[in-house]
Design a protein around this motif. Structure first.
Motif, PDB file in Angstrom:
ATOM      1  N   MET A  47      -4.229  -5.533  24.143  1.00 34.39           N
ATOM      2  CA  MET A  47      -5.558  -6.097  23.995  1.00 34.39           C
ATOM      3  C   MET A  47      -6.337  -5.250  22.901  1.00 34.39           C
ATOM      4  N   LEU A  48      -5.866  -4.246  22.581  1.00 32.81           N
ATOM      5  CA  LEU A  48      -6.341  -3.254  21.599  1.00 32.81           C
ATOM      6  C   LEU A  48      -6.032  -3.912  20.165  1.00 32.81           C
ATOM      7  N   PHE A  49      -4.681  -4.547  19.993  1.00 32.15           N
ATOM      8  CA  PHE A  49      -4.324  -4.999  18.781  1.00 32.15           C
ATOM      9  C   PHE A  49      -4.971  -6.489  18.452  1.00 32.15           C
ATOM     10  N   THR A  50      -5.064  -7.169  19.705  1.00 34.99           N
ATOM     11  CA  THR A  50      -5.790  -8.337  19.626  1.00 34.99           C
ATOM     12  C   THR A  50      -7.377  -8.183  19.104  1.00 34.99           C
ATOM     13  N   GLY A  51      -7.875  -7.003  19.586  1.00 32.07           N
ATOM     14  CA  GLY A  51      -9.294  -6.781  19.013  1.00 32.07           C
ATOM     15  C   GLY A  51      -9.164  -6.380  17.532  1.00 32.07           C
ATOM     16  N   VAL A  52      -8.208  -5.664  16.958  1.00 37.45           N
ATOM     17  CA  VAL A  52      -8.082  -5.406  15.900  1.00 37.45           C
ATOM     18  C   VAL A  52      -7.989  -6.581  14.980  1.00 37.45           C
ATOM     19  N   ILE A  53      -7.177  -7.366  15.442  1.00 39.11           N
ATOM     20  CA  ILE A  53      -7.057  -8.867  14.733  1.00 39.11           C
ATOM     21  C   ILE A  53      -8.412  -9.583  14.503  1.00 39.11           C
ATOM     22  N   ILE A  54      -9.221  -9.490  15.735  1.00 36.52           N
ATOM     23  CA  ILE A  54     -10.504 -10.275  15.575  1.00 36.52           C
ATOM     24  C   ILE A  54     -11.520  -9.692  14.736  1.00 36.52           C
ATOM     25  N   ALA A  55     -11.230  -8.276  14.704  1.00 32.41           N
ATOM     26  CA  ALA A  55     -12.334  -7.417  13.844  1.00 32.41           C
ATOM     27  C   ALA A  55     -11.902  -7.496  12.360  1.00 32.41           C
ATOM     28  N   SER A  56     -10.505  -7.762  12.025  1.00 38.03           N
ATOM     29  CA  SER A  56     -10.296  -7.702  10.790  1.00 38.03           C
ATOM     30  C   SER A  56     -10.485  -8.983   9.972  1.00 38.03           C
ATOM     31  N   LEU A  57     -10.599 -10.033  10.705  1.00 33.36           N
ATOM     32  CA  LEU A  57     -10.428 -11.528  10.344  1.00 33.36           C
ATOM     33  C   LEU A  57     -11.797 -11.440   9.429  1.00 33.36           C
ATOM     34  N   PRO A  58     -13.017 -11.257   9.559  1.00 37.50           N
ATOM     35  CA  PRO A  58     -14.163 -11.551   8.697  1.00 37.50           C
ATOM     36  C   PRO A  58     -14.083 -10.629   7.342  1.00 37.50           C
ATOM     37  N   MET A  59     -13.208  -9.420   7.120  1.00 38.38           N
ATOM     38  CA  MET A  59     -12.949  -9.025   6.050  1.00 38.38           C
ATOM     39  C   MET A  59     -11.817  -9.786   5.143  1.00 38.38           C
ATOM     40  N   VAL A  60     -10.785 -10.071   5.795  1.00 40.06           N
ATOM     41  CA  VAL A  60      -9.898 -11.211   5.163  1.00 40.06           C
ATOM     42  C   VAL A  60     -10.536 -12.271   4.510  1.00 40.06           C
ATOM     43  N   ILE A  61     -11.351 -12.898   5.539  1.00 38.81           N
ATOM     44  CA  ILE A  61     -12.018 -14.128   5.010  1.00 38.81           C
ATOM     45  C   ILE A  61     -12.938 -13.786   3.787  1.00 38.81           C
ATOM     46  N   ALA A  62     -13.650 -12.592   4.096  1.00 39.25           N
ATOM     47  CA  ALA A  62     -14.489 -12.205   2.954  1.00 39.25           C
ATOM     48  C   ALA A  62     -13.820 -12.083   1.374  1.00 39.25           C
ATOM     49  N   TYR A  63     -12.734 -11.284   1.642  1.00 41.42           N
ATOM     50  CA  TYR A  63     -12.155 -11.183   0.457  1.00 41.42           C
ATOM     51  C   TYR A  63     -11.488 -12.213  -0.318  1.00 41.42           C
ATOM     52  N   VAL A  64     -10.879 -13.457   0.648  1.00 38.05           N
ATOM     53  CA  VAL A  64     -10.221 -14.256   0.005  1.00 38.05           C
ATOM     54  C   VAL A  64     -11.048 -15.238  -0.590  1.00 38.05           C
ATOM     55  N   PHE A  65     -12.310 -15.305  -0.173  1.00 38.01           N
ATOM     56  CA  PHE A  65     -13.476 -16.248  -0.797  1.00 38.01           C
ATOM     57  C   PHE A  65     -14.185 -15.407  -1.994  1.00 38.01           C
ATOM     58  N   LEU A  66     -13.984 -13.996  -2.022  1.00 40.10           N
ATOM     59  CA  LEU A  66     -14.857 -13.212  -2.874  1.00 40.10           C
ATOM     60  C   LEU A  66     -13.887 -12.468  -3.810  1.00 40.10           C
ATOM     61  N   GLN A  67     -12.735 -12.533  -3.638  1.00 44.38           N
ATOM     62  CA  GLN A  67     -11.861 -11.978  -4.602  1.00 44.38           C
ATOM     63  C   GLN A  67     -11.880 -12.045  -6.037  1.00 44.38           C
ATOM     64  N   ARG A  68     -12.332 -13.362  -6.750  1.00 41.00           N
ATOM     65  CA  ARG A  68     -12.657 -13.251  -8.013  1.00 41.00           C
ATOM     66  C   ARG A  68     -13.709 -12.505  -8.400  1.00 41.00           C
ATOM     67  N   PHE A  69     -14.743 -12.333  -7.690  1.00 47.01           N
ATOM     68  CA  PHE A  69     -15.990 -11.573  -8.007  1.00 47.01           C
ATOM     69  C   PHE A  69     -15.637 -10.079  -7.985  1.00 47.01           C
ATOM     70  N   PHE A  70     -14.845  -9.775  -7.031  1.00 48.66           N
ATOM     71  CA  PHE A  70     -14.449  -8.271  -6.871  1.00 48.66           C
ATOM     72  C   PHE A  70     -13.519  -8.114  -8.016  1.00 48.66           C
ATOM     73  N   VAL A  71     -12.687  -8.602  -8.406  1.00 46.97           N
ATOM     74  CA  VAL A  71     -11.687  -8.491  -9.876  1.00 46.97           C
ATOM     75  C   VAL A  71     -12.748  -8.197 -10.955  1.00 46.97           C
ATOM     76  N   ALA A  72     -13.675  -9.426 -10.935  1.00 47.27           N
ATOM     77  CA  ALA A  72     -14.540  -9.668 -11.990  1.00 47.27           C
ATOM     78  C   ALA A  72     -15.454  -8.232 -12.039  1.00 47.27           C
ATOM     79  N   GLY A  73     -15.942  -7.689 -10.918  1.00 46.65           N
ATOM     80  CA  GLY A  73     -16.764  -6.523 -10.871  1.00 46.65           C
ATOM     81  C   GLY A  73     -15.990  -5.081 -11.168  1.00 46.65           C
ATOM     82  N   ILE A  74     -14.639  -5.140 -10.887  1.00 45.16           N
ATOM     83  CA  ILE A  74     -14.047  -3.909 -11.240  1.00 45.16           C
ATOM     84  C   ILE A  74     -13.425  -3.768 -12.823  1.00 45.16           C
ATOM     85  N   THR A  75     -13.466  -4.879 -13.427  1.00 41.42           N
ATOM     86  CA  THR A  75     -12.972  -4.909 -14.676  1.00 41.42           C
ATOM     87  C   THR A  75     -14.135  -5.217 -15.711  1.00 41.42           C
TER      88      THR A  75
END
Length: 268
Positions: free
Chosen positions: A234-262
């Motif tokens: 149950m703990l690891f299930t919660g970890v996965i559920i809590a991690s999904l928004p970060m993964v989704i946000a990075y997938v859609f915003l990664q080009r902005f992240f790379v552009a920002g750091i460069t």
């Protein structure tokens, strides 16, 4: 092949723990202890993902995290961009002094300010409230955002600002129509950075929240850890559920992240 070996080792260090977390989230407690690292003979189960919402107020915890994170990131970016613009426009000893003050704010460990911060929030009557968490998050991460955005805004061509001023634009128009559009890559990178900090924050909810109605996801995950045993599936299930928004946000915003750091490296 030898040059790829360190990369392969690093990839395994990332992938193997991730696979263990995913597999454990699809096991029962008995299967976890019988075969902690592999796939059990009687197959994986998926009931944990339904049970965690049925047995826990996971939807409410998720909503609390979303509210706190969105408002914290939004207002931190708003205030920090204004402060960074002011520091950049001053461009003198006063601007450098203000910038130094925010840099010093980054050097203060969170543990040092826990007691006075709790006393302040308690006096304001903002314990056990999402507003209190949002205000604390903004104050804590504001120096980091100011540091990131000021460094980028100082690389912007001064001629653009001067041209806008000559055309009759005031400070607000220069900020909103010149600085903000040019700073979007840097602000996107800062937004992702702030999102990860606020979404994963455990210290301040643990310090300021005692009522179940205001619990966030990281704090909720502690419920699966007991004094003598831990419900790892149950703990690891919660970890996965809590991690999904970060993964989704990075997938859609990664080009902005790379552009920002460069972006800073591509200037001047």
């Amino acid at each position: 092949m030898l040059r790829k070996f360190p990369v392969i080792i690093y990839a395994l260090l990332i992938i193997v723990p991730l696979l263990i977390v995913v597999l454990t989230s699809m096991k029962t407690m008995q299967q976890t202890f019988q075969n902690p690292l592999g796939v059990p003979d009687d197959g994986l189960v998926f009931e944990n993902y339904a049970a965690i919402f049925e047995e826990q107020n996971m939807a409410g915890y998720f909503a609390n995290s979303v509210i706190v994170t969105i408002f914290s990131v939004t207002f931190t970016l708003l205030f920090s961009s204004m402060i960074a613009f002011g520091i950049t426009m001053l461009n003198n000893w006063l601007g450098n002094l203000l910038f130094t003050v925010f840099i010093l704010g980054m050097m203060v460990p969170a543990q040092v300010s826990m007691i006075p911060l709790y006393s302040l929030v308690l006096d304001l009557g903002l314990t056990n409230s999402l507003v209190g968490l949002i205000l604390v998050n903004i104050s804590v991460t504001l120096p980091i955002a100011v540091f990131i955005l000021t460094g980028f805004m100082r690389t912007l061509p001064k001629e653009l600002i001067e041209a806008a001023v000559i055309d009759g634009a005031g400070n607000w128009k220069v900020f909103s129509r010149v600085i903000i559009p040019l700073s979007l890559p840097s602000m996107s990178a800062a937004a992702i950075f702030l999102f990860v900090i606020h979404w994963n924050d455990l210290l301040y909810p643990l310090l300021l929240v005692t009522e179940d109605d205001y619990v966030t996801l990281p704090l909720a995950l502690l419920q699966f850890q007991g004094q003598y045993s831990t419900n790892y599936p149950m703990l690891f299930t919660g970890v996965i559920i809590a991690s999904l928004p970060m993964v989704i946000a990075y997938v859609f915003l990664q080009r902005f992240f790379v552009a920002g750091i460069t972006a800073g490296a591509m200037k001047g």
